[in-house]
Motif scaffolding. Structure first.
Motif, PDB file in Angstrom:
ATOM      1  N   PRO A  30       0.632  -1.146  -0.013  1.00 36.06           N
ATOM      2  CA  PRO A  30       0.062   0.029  -0.040  1.00 36.06           C
ATOM      3  C   PRO A  30       0.751   1.182   0.092  1.00 36.06           C
ATOM      4  CG  PRO A  30      -0.118  -0.979   2.203  1.00 36.06           C
ATOM      5  CD  PRO A  30       0.649  -2.066   1.354  1.00 36.06           C
ATOM      6  N   PHE A  31       2.135   1.253   0.334  1.00 36.38           N
ATOM      7  CA  PHE A  31       2.887   2.227   0.531  1.00 36.38           C
ATOM      8  C   PHE A  31       3.783   2.459  -1.026  1.00 36.38           C
ATOM      9  CE2 PHE A  31       2.470   0.628   4.573  1.00 36.38           C
ATOM     10  CZ  PHE A  31       1.930   1.969   5.334  1.00 36.38           C
ATOM     11  N   TYR A  32       3.460   1.727  -1.871  1.00 36.31           N
ATOM     12  CA  TYR A  32       4.198   1.873  -3.360  1.00 36.31           C
ATOM     13  C   TYR A  32       3.633   2.557  -4.202  1.00 36.31           C
ATOM     14  CZ  TYR A  32       6.299   0.882  -7.814  1.00 36.31           C
ATOM     15  OH  TYR A  32       6.912   0.963  -8.916  1.00 36.31           O
ATOM     16  N   THR A  33       4.165   3.574  -4.718  1.00 34.04           N
ATOM     17  CA  THR A  33       3.432   4.681  -5.933  1.00 34.04           C
ATOM     18  C   THR A  33       3.840   3.824  -7.131  1.00 34.04           C
ATOM     19  OG1 THR A  33       3.629   6.408  -4.348  1.00 34.04           O
ATOM     20  CG2 THR A  33       3.013   6.853  -6.925  1.00 34.04           C
ATOM     21  N   VAL A  34       2.734   3.774  -7.973  1.00 33.24           N
ATOM     22  CA  VAL A  34       3.071   3.042  -9.536  1.00 33.24           C
ATOM     23  C   VAL A  34       3.903   3.894 -10.090  1.00 33.24           C
ATOM     24  CG1 VAL A  34       1.871   2.409 -11.359  1.00 33.24           C
ATOM     25  CG2 VAL A  34       0.737   1.884  -9.298  1.00 33.24           C
ATOM     26  N   GLU A  35       5.017   3.485 -10.942  1.00 30.12           N
ATOM     27  CA  GLU A  35       5.840   3.960 -11.910  1.00 30.12           C
ATOM     28  C   GLU A  35       6.777   4.734 -11.094  1.00 30.12           C
ATOM     29  OE1 GLU A  35       5.357   3.615 -15.245  1.00 30.12           O
ATOM     30  OE2 GLU A  35       3.859   2.271 -14.758  1.00 30.12           O
ATOM     31  N   MET A  36       7.282   4.701  -9.904  1.00 35.47           N
ATOM     32  CA  MET A  36       8.212   5.263  -9.058  1.00 35.47           C
ATOM     33  C   MET A  36       9.257   4.122  -8.706  1.00 35.47           C
ATOM     34  SD  MET A  36       7.284   8.311  -8.983  1.00 35.47           S
ATOM     35  CE  MET A  36       8.370   9.052  -7.759  1.00 35.47           C
ATOM     36  N   PRO A  37      10.383   4.653  -8.351  1.00 38.84           N
ATOM     37  CA  PRO A  37      11.264   3.622  -7.947  1.00 38.84           C
ATOM     38  C   PRO A  37      11.050   2.733  -6.900  1.00 38.84           C
ATOM     39  CG  PRO A  37      12.461   6.050  -8.157  1.00 38.84           C
ATOM     40  CD  PRO A  37      10.766   5.874  -8.426  1.00 38.84           C
ATOM     41  N   ILE A  38      11.475   1.451  -7.126  1.00 41.51           N
ATOM     42  CA  ILE A  38      10.896   0.194  -6.032  1.00 41.51           C
ATOM     43  C   ILE A  38      11.841   0.181  -5.015  1.00 41.51           C
ATOM     44  CG2 ILE A  38      10.576  -2.002  -5.827  1.00 41.51           C
ATOM     45  CD1 ILE A  38       9.737  -2.035  -9.017  1.00 41.51           C
ATOM     46  N   ARG A  39      11.334   0.488  -3.678  1.00 42.15           N
ATOM     47  CA  ARG A  39      12.225   0.169  -2.610  1.00 42.15           C
ATOM     48  C   ARG A  39      11.410  -0.630  -1.589  1.00 42.15           C
ATOM     49  NH1 ARG A  39      13.616   4.579  -4.858  1.00 42.15           N
ATOM     50  NH2 ARG A  39      15.561   5.669  -4.835  1.00 42.15           N
ATOM     51  N   CYS A  40      11.555  -1.711  -1.672  1.00 39.87           N
ATOM     52  CA  CYS A  40      10.845  -2.918  -0.968  1.00 39.87           C
ATOM     53  C   CYS A  40      11.773  -3.712  -0.661  1.00 39.87           C
ATOM     54  CB  CYS A  40       9.697  -3.500  -1.963  1.00 39.87           C
ATOM     55  SG  CYS A  40       8.494  -4.540  -1.030  1.00 39.87           S
ATOM     56  N   GLN A  41      11.843  -3.919   1.010  1.00 44.84           N
ATOM     57  CA  GLN A  41      12.939  -5.154   1.411  1.00 44.84           C
ATOM     58  C   GLN A  41      12.231  -6.612   1.195  1.00 44.84           C
ATOM     59  OE1 GLN A  41      13.312  -3.717   5.461  1.00 44.84           O
ATOM     60  NE2 GLN A  41      14.879  -2.329   4.763  1.00 44.84           N
ATOM     61  N   LYS A  42      10.901  -6.713   1.333  1.00 41.64           N
ATOM     62  CA  LYS A  42      10.357  -7.994   1.002  1.00 41.64           C
ATOM     63  C   LYS A  42      10.724  -8.614  -0.496  1.00 41.64           C
ATOM     64  CE  LYS A  42       6.896  -8.280   4.648  1.00 41.64           C
ATOM     65  NZ  LYS A  42       5.666  -8.713   4.874  1.00 41.64           N
ATOM     66  N   PHE A  43      10.664  -7.353  -1.492  1.00 34.53           N
ATOM     67  CA  PHE A  43      11.038  -7.993  -2.569  1.00 34.53           C
ATOM     68  C   PHE A  43      12.413  -8.203  -2.770  1.00 34.53           C
ATOM     69  CE2 PHE A  43      11.642  -6.315  -7.397  1.00 34.53           C
ATOM     70  CZ  PHE A  43      11.211  -7.277  -7.834  1.00 34.53           C
ATOM     71  N   ASP A  44      13.221  -7.351  -2.183  1.00 36.04           N
ATOM     72  CA  ASP A  44      14.706  -7.735  -2.308  1.00 36.04           C
ATOM     73  C   ASP A  44      14.905  -9.208  -1.701  1.00 36.04           C
ATOM     74  OD1 ASP A  44      15.226  -5.406  -3.552  1.00 36.04           O
ATOM     75  OD2 ASP A  44      15.607  -4.183  -1.691  1.00 36.04           O
ATOM     76  N   ALA A  45      14.427  -9.541  -0.740  1.00 34.16           N
ATOM     77  CA  ALA A  45      14.458 -10.683   0.193  1.00 34.16           C
ATOM     78  C   ALA A  45      13.983 -11.773  -0.850  1.00 34.16           C
ATOM     79  CB  ALA A  45      14.076 -10.675   1.350  1.00 34.16           C
ATOM     80  N   GLY A  46      12.969 -11.636  -1.280  1.00 29.93           N
ATOM     81  CA  GLY A  46      12.254 -12.651  -2.100  1.00 29.93           C
ATOM     82  C   GLY A  46      13.210 -12.998  -3.356  1.00 29.93           C
ATOM     83  N   LEU A  47      13.729 -11.921  -4.149  1.00 27.84           N
ATOM     84  CA  LEU A  47      14.575 -12.152  -5.251  1.00 27.84           C
ATOM     85  C   LEU A  47      15.865 -12.976  -4.738  1.00 27.84           C
ATOM     86  CD1 LEU A  47      14.421  -8.825  -7.028  1.00 27.84           C
ATOM     87  CD2 LEU A  47      13.746 -11.083  -7.856  1.00 27.84           C
ATOM     88  N   ASP A  48      16.347 -12.411  -3.520  1.00 27.25           N
ATOM     89  CA  ASP A  48      17.409 -13.005  -3.012  1.00 27.25           C
ATOM     90  C   ASP A  48      17.262 -14.642  -3.057  1.00 27.25           C
ATOM     91  OD1 ASP A  48      19.280 -10.885  -3.186  1.00 27.25           O
ATOM     92  OD2 ASP A  48      19.097 -10.297  -0.837  1.00 27.25           O
ATOM     93  N   ALA A  49      16.174 -14.959  -2.138  1.00 22.40           N
ATOM     94  CA  ALA A  49      15.840 -16.374  -2.020  1.00 22.40           C
ATOM     95  C   ALA A  49      15.761 -17.238  -3.097  1.00 22.40           C
ATOM     96  CB  ALA A  49      14.885 -16.171  -0.931  1.00 22.40           C
ATOM     97  N   PHE A  50      14.932 -16.634  -4.024  1.00 21.44           N
ATOM     98  CA  PHE A  50      14.592 -17.400  -5.443  1.00 21.44           C
ATOM     99  C   PHE A  50      16.085 -17.225  -6.125  1.00 21.44           C
ATOM    100  CE2 PHE A  50      13.637 -17.008  -9.804  1.00 21.44           C
ATOM    101  CZ  PHE A  50      13.015 -18.238 -10.157  1.00 21.44           C
ATOM    102  N   VAL A  51      17.006 -16.432  -6.180  1.00 18.81           N
ATOM    103  CA  VAL A  51      18.152 -16.309  -7.243  1.00 18.81           C
ATOM    104  C   VAL A  51      19.120 -17.572  -6.457  1.00 18.81           C
ATOM    105  CG1 VAL A  51      19.759 -15.181  -8.013  1.00 18.81           C
ATOM    106  CG2 VAL A  51      17.641 -14.279  -8.390  1.00 18.81           C
ATOM    107  N   ARG A  52      19.181 -17.422  -5.079  1.00 22.06           N
ATOM    108  CA  ARG A  52      20.221 -18.278  -4.565  1.00 22.06           C
ATOM    109  C   ARG A  52      19.662 -19.643  -4.471  1.00 22.06           C
ATOM    110  NH1 ARG A  52      23.456 -14.708  -2.490  1.00 22.06           N
ATOM    111  NH2 ARG A  52      22.773 -12.825  -1.144  1.00 22.06           N
ATOM    112  N   VAL A  53      18.490 -20.097  -4.303  1.00 24.86           N
ATOM    113  CA  VAL A  53      17.811 -21.299  -4.563  1.00 24.86           C
ATOM    114  C   VAL A  53      18.122 -22.007  -5.952  1.00 24.86           C
ATOM    115  CG1 VAL A  53      16.082 -22.875  -4.761  1.00 24.86           C
ATOM    116  CG2 VAL A  53      16.038 -21.230  -2.852  1.00 24.86           C
TER     117      VAL A  53
END
Length: 150
Positions: A125-148
């Motif tokens: 709910p705090f993300y504004t569409v078309e703006m830079p993405i700063r989301c720790q859960k997204f970063d963590a999810g990417l890290d977990a997926f790419v490392r697996v």
């Protein structure tokens, strides 16, 4: 699996997210990444309009029109050192994934990254569409997926 980097470009051609996972490609400056995003956006738009005339629909006023699949533009760019795969969403957001040239199942990898994006970025709910993405859960999810997958 080696995923070198991920770039997300908004529908206006602006870079909203970039992430490097493995070394192997030359390190680009912030300015170079912005230029890459804008240039790719323009090239992608041009390649979407390159349709052979035999595939263009012919409109007859009295008949129902068959809507062919929309042209997708540049989807894969391959070199001896990397493969650039582009996935464009229906809203115009582009996901650019840089992998090894021989990387199998890139389509499923990029679809999974898109699922992570929809779950952690678009539902935030705090993300504004078309703006830079700063989301720790997204970063963590990417890290977990790419490392697996690595």
């Amino acid at each position: 699996m080696v995923v070198f980097a991920l770039l997300i470009i908004n529908k206006a051609g602006g870079l909203v997210y970039n992430r490097e996972f493995h070394t192997g490609l030359a390190k680009l400056s912030s300015n170079d990444l912005l230029i890459l995003a804008g240039t790719f956006h323009g090239v992608h738009a041009i390649t979407r309009s390159l349709i052979p005339s035999s595939l263009k629909p012919i409109s007859n006023p009295g008949t129902p029109q068959n809507f062919p699949q929309r042209p997708s533009g540049l989807e894969v760019l391959e070199s001896s050192h990397f493969r650039l795969t582009c996935f464009q969403t229906l809203t115009g957001t582009k996901f650019l994934l840089f992998t090894e040239p021989a990387q199998p199942n890139v389509d499923s990898v990029i679809k999974r990254i898109y699922e992570l994006y929809t779950d952690f970025v678009m539902k935030n709910p705090f993300y504004t569409v078309e703006m830079p993405i700063r989301c720790q859960k997204f970063d963590a999810g990417l890290d977990a997926f790419v490392r697996v997958k690595s």
